[in-house]
Design a protein around this motif. Structure first.
Motif, PDB file in Angstrom:
ATOM      1  N   THR A   1       1.091  -1.174  -0.123  1.00  0.00           N
ATOM      2  CA  THR A   1      -0.375  -0.256  -0.209  1.00  0.00           C
ATOM      3  C   THR A   1       1.025   1.751   0.111  1.00  0.00           C
ATOM      4  OG1 THR A   1       0.563  -0.335   2.028  1.00  0.00           O
ATOM      5  CG2 THR A   1      -1.747  -1.097   1.296  1.00  0.00           C
ATOM      6  N   ASP A   2       2.171   1.216   0.208  1.00  0.00           N
ATOM      7  CA  ASP A   2       2.952   2.403   0.200  1.00  0.00           C
ATOM      8  C   ASP A   2       2.727   3.082  -1.232  1.00  0.00           C
ATOM      9  OD1 ASP A   2       5.464   3.925   1.360  1.00  0.00           O
ATOM     10  OD2 ASP A   2       6.010   3.494  -0.541  1.00  0.00           O
ATOM     11  N   SER A   3       2.294   4.373  -1.089  1.00  0.00           N
ATOM     12  CA  SER A   3       2.410   5.173  -2.261  1.00  0.00           C
ATOM     13  C   SER A   3       3.440   6.638  -2.360  1.00  0.00           C
ATOM     14  CB  SER A   3       0.871   5.357  -2.484  1.00  0.00           C
ATOM     15  OG  SER A   3       1.059   6.642  -1.178  1.00  0.00           O
ATOM     16  N   LYS A   4       4.582   6.373  -1.485  1.00  0.00           N
ATOM     17  CA  LYS A   4       5.311   7.896  -1.596  1.00  0.00           C
ATOM     18  C   LYS A   4       6.851   7.120  -1.921  1.00  0.00           C
ATOM     19  CE  LYS A   4       2.436  10.009   0.570  1.00  0.00           C
ATOM     20  NZ  LYS A   4       1.935  11.518  -0.699  1.00  0.00           N
ATOM     21  N   LEU A   5       7.579   6.114  -1.365  1.00  0.00           N
ATOM     22  CA  LEU A   5       8.774   5.749  -2.092  1.00  0.00           C
ATOM     23  C   LEU A   5       8.677   4.432  -2.784  1.00  0.00           C
ATOM     24  CD1 LEU A   5      12.239   5.712  -0.820  1.00  0.00           C
ATOM     25  CD2 LEU A   5      11.191   3.596   0.442  1.00  0.00           C
ATOM     26  N   ARG A   6       7.837   3.594  -3.298  1.00  0.00           N
ATOM     27  CA  ARG A   6       8.004   2.887  -4.092  1.00  0.00           C
ATOM     28  C   ARG A   6       7.819   3.588  -5.848  1.00  0.00           C
ATOM     29  NH1 ARG A   6       5.250  -2.995  -3.139  1.00  0.00           N
ATOM     30  NH2 ARG A   6       6.417  -2.765  -1.210  1.00  0.00           N
ATOM     31  N   ALA A   7       6.843   4.921  -5.292  1.00  0.00           N
ATOM     32  CA  ALA A   7       6.376   5.940  -6.593  1.00  0.00           C
ATOM     33  C   ALA A   7       7.898   6.566  -6.745  1.00  0.00           C
ATOM     34  CB  ALA A   7       5.510   6.705  -6.224  1.00  0.00           C
ATOM     35  N   HIS A   8       8.835   6.769  -5.810  1.00  0.00           N
ATOM     36  CA  HIS A   8       9.503   8.134  -5.746  1.00  0.00           C
ATOM     37  C   HIS A   8      10.143   6.660  -6.698  1.00  0.00           C
ATOM     38  CE1 HIS A   8      13.188  10.014  -4.359  1.00  0.00           C
ATOM     39  NE2 HIS A   8      13.770   9.128  -3.983  1.00  0.00           N
ATOM     40  N   TYR A   9      10.668   6.176  -6.556  1.00  0.00           N
ATOM     41  CA  TYR A   9      11.758   5.243  -7.659  1.00  0.00           C
ATOM     42  C   TYR A   9      11.297   4.984  -8.638  1.00  0.00           C
ATOM     43  CZ  TYR A   9      15.215   4.267  -3.202  1.00  0.00           C
ATOM     44  OH  TYR A   9      16.292   4.578  -2.682  1.00  0.00           O
ATOM     45  N   LEU A  10      10.280   4.163  -8.838  1.00  0.00           N
ATOM     46  CA  LEU A  10       9.834   4.568 -10.495  1.00  0.00           C
ATOM     47  C   LEU A  10       9.648   5.980 -11.159  1.00  0.00           C
ATOM     48  CD1 LEU A  10       6.240   2.285  -9.362  1.00  0.00           C
ATOM     49  CD2 LEU A  10       8.432   1.806 -10.608  1.00  0.00           C
ATOM     50  N   ALA A  11       9.454   7.254 -10.541  1.00  0.00           N
ATOM     51  CA  ALA A  11       9.602   8.057 -11.581  1.00  0.00           C
ATOM     52  C   ALA A  11      11.171   8.517 -11.716  1.00  0.00           C
ATOM     53  CB  ALA A  11       9.219   9.715 -10.406  1.00  0.00           C
ATOM     54  N   LEU A  12      11.847   7.820 -10.527  1.00  0.00           N
ATOM     55  CA  LEU A  12      13.469   8.119 -11.232  1.00  0.00           C
ATOM     56  C   LEU A  12      13.707   8.177 -11.878  1.00  0.00           C
ATOM     57  CD1 LEU A  12      16.346   9.705  -9.915  1.00  0.00           C
ATOM     58  CD2 LEU A  12      16.251   7.799  -8.381  1.00  0.00           C
ATOM     59  N   ILE A  13      13.669   6.409 -11.789  1.00  0.00           N
ATOM     60  CA  ILE A  13      13.889   5.753 -13.354  1.00  0.00           C
ATOM     61  C   ILE A  13      13.426   6.020 -14.534  1.00  0.00           C
ATOM     62  CG2 ILE A  13      13.619   2.193 -13.734  1.00  0.00           C
ATOM     63  CD1 ILE A  13      14.111   1.828 -11.004  1.00  0.00           C
ATOM     64  N   ILE A  14      12.513   6.879 -14.260  1.00  0.00           N
ATOM     65  CA  ILE A  14      12.155   7.063 -15.491  1.00  0.00           C
ATOM     66  C   ILE A  14      12.385   8.040 -15.820  1.00  0.00           C
ATOM     67  CG2 ILE A  14      10.060   7.821 -16.749  1.00  0.00           C
ATOM     68  CD1 ILE A  14       7.508   5.336 -15.138  1.00  0.00           C
ATOM     69  N   ARG A  15      13.092   8.901 -15.097  1.00  0.00           N
ATOM     70  CA  ARG A  15      13.118  10.127 -15.982  1.00  0.00           C
ATOM     71  C   ARG A  15      14.740   9.822 -16.487  1.00  0.00           C
ATOM     72  NH1 ARG A  15      11.587  11.999 -10.806  1.00  0.00           N
ATOM     73  NH2 ARG A  15      13.420  12.181 -10.045  1.00  0.00           N
ATOM     74  N   SER A  16      15.652   8.988 -15.408  1.00  0.00           N
ATOM     75  CA  SER A  16      16.761   8.817 -16.116  1.00  0.00           C
ATOM     76  C   SER A  16      16.645   7.735 -16.960  1.00  0.00           C
ATOM     77  CB  SER A  16      17.577   8.820 -14.357  1.00  0.00           C
ATOM     78  OG  SER A  16      17.259   9.773 -13.751  1.00  0.00           O
TER      79      SER A  16
END
Length: 283
Positions: free
Chosen positions: A216-231
């Motif tokens: 249910t975590d919507s913060k840390l996991r989303a942080h890494y997904l967005a980071l990898i997509i941006r990079s």
């Protein structure tokens, strides 16, 4: 989020960013020190050496001293019972397991001493080293500088992965375990201010985050997904990324696939939407 971009260099690290001038951040006696001397090299945040006392006064009230044995090295920490009580995890342990015990002692063999030191620092001070500093001129948050070279350690060695992890990720996961929601918020914000992190460390930290947070975590996991997509230009050339995806064993890569699909859909939708001039009529 990491407020930076990856450069396609051999180290696959993120470009550097500015830091705020250092303020004093040594761990004071109120929070305690470890019985083990501070080692040279990697900085260790302090803890208190008051383990011999049975109780002391905090905030005008008497509070018992709790001894905590942390990590595989069994480092000794000490903290006031009413301070630890701010965590639902420790509150439950103290109430259900140690209520009638003459010597209050908690063992945390799976915790990293450096992470737990930051947890204690937060419980006593409301933040942990390096602290968040608000830049009023830029209206943005920065990390105080640390060390003689103006840098603080962004990573720590974690025995569970036998390698480097982002310190703030490990602290976020510990805060999840101990029920400290505000600490999760602080550590997440600090992760977005780090720089110079290798792609392999980011992937190891992302895997650790998935293994130590609920679905249910919507913060840390989303942080890494967005980071990898941006990079993505860096990660798609990363041998570590290829090996991680080949080995699998985590929800991370399916979530990443879904996030990438959503990203492509958003781009396609924006491209197919007719542009509307100021007159309000489509071209």
């Amino acid at each position: 989020m990491f407020s930076r971009r990856f450069e396609p260099s051999q180290t696959k690290s993120v470009s550097k960013s500015g830091r705020h001038r250092r303020a004093s951040s040594s761990f004071t006696k109120e929070a305690g020190i470890s019985k083990r001397p501070v080692e040279s090299g990697r900085r260790r945040a302090g803890t208190i050496s008051n383990a011999g006392a049975s109780e002391t006064t905090v905030g005008g009230s008497i509070s018992a001293i709790v001894t905590l044995v942390v990590g595989q090295e069994q480092r000794i920490f000490a903290a006031h019972e009413n301070i630890l009580g701010a965590s639902p995890f420790f509150q439950s342990v103290l109430k259900n397991q140690l209520m009638d015990s003459p010597t209050k002692k908690i063992s945390l063999p799976d915790e990293e001493p450096e992470v737990f030191s930051s947890i204690l620092e937060y419980l006593y001070k409301g933040d942990y080293y390096p602290r968040l500093v608000h830049n009023k001129k830029r209206n943005s948050w920065e990390l105080e500088e640390a060390g003689e070279d103006g840098r603080s350690e962004a990573t720590i060695y974690h025995h569970s992965v036998e390698g480097e992890l982002l310190k703030d990720t490990a602290i976020y996961c510990a805060a999840e375990k101990y029920g400290l929601e505000d600490l999760k918020r602080i550590s997440l914000r600090k992760q977005g201010l780090q720089s110079g992190i290798q792609a392999s460390t980011i992937l190891a930290s992302a895997r650790y985050a998935y293994a130590n947070t609920p679905d249910t975590d919507s913060k840390l996991r989303a942080h890494y997904l967005a980071l990898i997509i941006r990079s993505r230009s860096t990660f798609k050339r990363s041998g570590t990324m290829q090996l991680e995806m080949f080995n699998g064993g985590t929800q991370l890569f399916f979530d990443l696939f879904v996030a990438l699909c959503n990203h492509v859909d958003d781009i396609s939708s924006a491209a197919s939407t007719p542009r509307t001039p100021r007159s309000g009529r489509p071209f």
